[in-house]
Design an enzyme around this catalytic site. Structure first.
Site, short mmCIF file in Angstrom:
data_model
loop_
_atom_site.label_atom_id
_atom_site.label_comp_id
_atom_site.label_asym_id
_atom_site.label_seq_id
_atom_site.Cartn_x
_atom_site.Cartn_y
_atom_site.Cartn_z
CG ASP A 233 -6.10 -0.12 7.27
OD1 ASP A 233 -5.17 0.61 7.62
OD2 ASP A 233 -5.94 -1.07 6.48
CB SER A 234 -5.76 2.30 3.17
OG SER A 234 -4.73 1.44 3.59
CB CYS B 99 -4.64 3.50 8.29
SG CYS B 99 -3.77 3.77 6.72
CD GLU C 168 -4.19 -4.94 1.13
OE1 GLU C 168 -4.59 -4.69 -0.03
OE2 GLU C 168 -4.55 -4.32 2.14
CB CYS D 30 2.62 -0.98 7.96
SG CYS D 30 1.31 -1.44 6.77
CG HIS E 185 -1.27 -4.45 5.52
ND1 HIS E 185 -1.82 -3.22 5.72
CD2 HIS E 185 -2.01 -5.04 4.54
CE1 HIS E 185 -2.85 -3.06 4.90
NE2 HIS E 185 -2.98 -4.14 4.18
#
Length: 279
Positions: free
Chosen positions: A11-12, A74, A160, A194, A196
């Site tokens: 993942d990024s 991702c 994040e 996504c 996240h």
């Protein structure tokens, strides 16, 4: 020392850990290596060429670690880089049997099961939405579905920076949902496109219409991996079964470990990777 041939999970940044968690829960016997390219995240606003370049560089690192199978956990990398890697890079490898899989196809294969109205909303990064990967793939499996997309550029930074439970997050969750529903008030299924976004699920549920189905990808991708390995026993036999989990980040390990534990649901101890050295 027994050779290790782990499954690579990329993942990024941190979001892929929500998928990784589900994979480990369903397939705990395998060895895994996770890499977060935090030093270069977020990938969402970056160009196709840049995302492809970064992703392929990381995939090559996984191959150097002995991984016969890499999962791009991702959405942006899956949307902007996966096809090029599968069609251009993998056939040219000394071992062309290595595989790279993404998170978009497993989700699009089953998304139609969730909707009663035939109206589905996609919540994703700018990169994922701009790629049109979800409408294109969904049309292959569910041509009768109507798909609406909404980019949510503030959601990844909120998550994040550990602000996903703050009052400030409410504004951006409500704003993007209103923009999506303005496209079609009959949307009854929201796909969190996504990795996240599951951390924002409680707030999304708070501002979504009552009865809306909210679909996260972790279990879907994990189920798909189980099915893939059952259908490809030759791949399953290549993956080592020591039950190990190793974590790497291209950024600071202390901050990664602290934040990663929120996504993974358990303590994480990572190692730093300098990709420029690894090339």
């Amino acid at each position: 020392m027994q050779a290790s041939f782990p499954i690579g999970v990329f993942d990024s940044g941190y979001g892929g850990l929500t998928v990784f968690k589900s994979m480990v829960e369903q397939l705990p016997q395998y060895d895994y290596v996770y890499l977060g390219d935090n030093a270069r995240s977020p990938y969402g606003p970056r160009s196709f060429d840049t995302v492809y370049e970064y992703t392929w560089q990381c995939v090559q690192w996984f191959f150097a670690q002995g991984c016969p199978l890499v999962i791009l956990a991702c959405n942006t990398a899956s949307a902007k880089a996966l096809r090029s890697i599968q069609q251009k890079n993998l056939p040219q490898l000394p071992d062309p049997s290595r595989r790279v899989l993404g998170v978009i196809r497993p989700t699009t294969e089953i998304i139609g099961r969730y909707s009663q109205t035939g109206k589905v909303g996609i919540l994703g990064t700018k990169g994922t939405v701009t790629s049109d990967s979800y409408p294109i793939e969904i049309a292959k499996f569910w041509p009768q579905l109507h798909v609406y997309q909404q980019a949510c550029p503030m959601w990844v930074p909120l998550v994040e920076n550990n602000e996903h439970n703050s009052e400030g997050a409410d504004f951006f969750v409500q704003e993007y949902l209103q923009q999506l529903m303005a496209q079609c008030p009959d949307i009854d299924t929201l796909l969190l496109a996504c990795t996240h976004y599951p951390l924002l699920e409680n707030k999304i549920r708070q501002y979504a219409a009552p009865g809306t189905r909210i679909v996260a990808q972790g279990d879907i991708v994990a189920n798909s991996l189980v099915d893939y390995l059952q259908r490809h026993p030759e791949m399953a036999q290549r993956i080592s079964t020591g039950g190990s989990r190793r974590f790497f980040t291209t950024d600071d390990t202390r901050s990664f470990d602290e934040q990663a534990s929120v996504f993974y649901g358990a303590a994480v101890q990572s190692q730093h990777l300098d990709l420029h050295v690894a090339e």
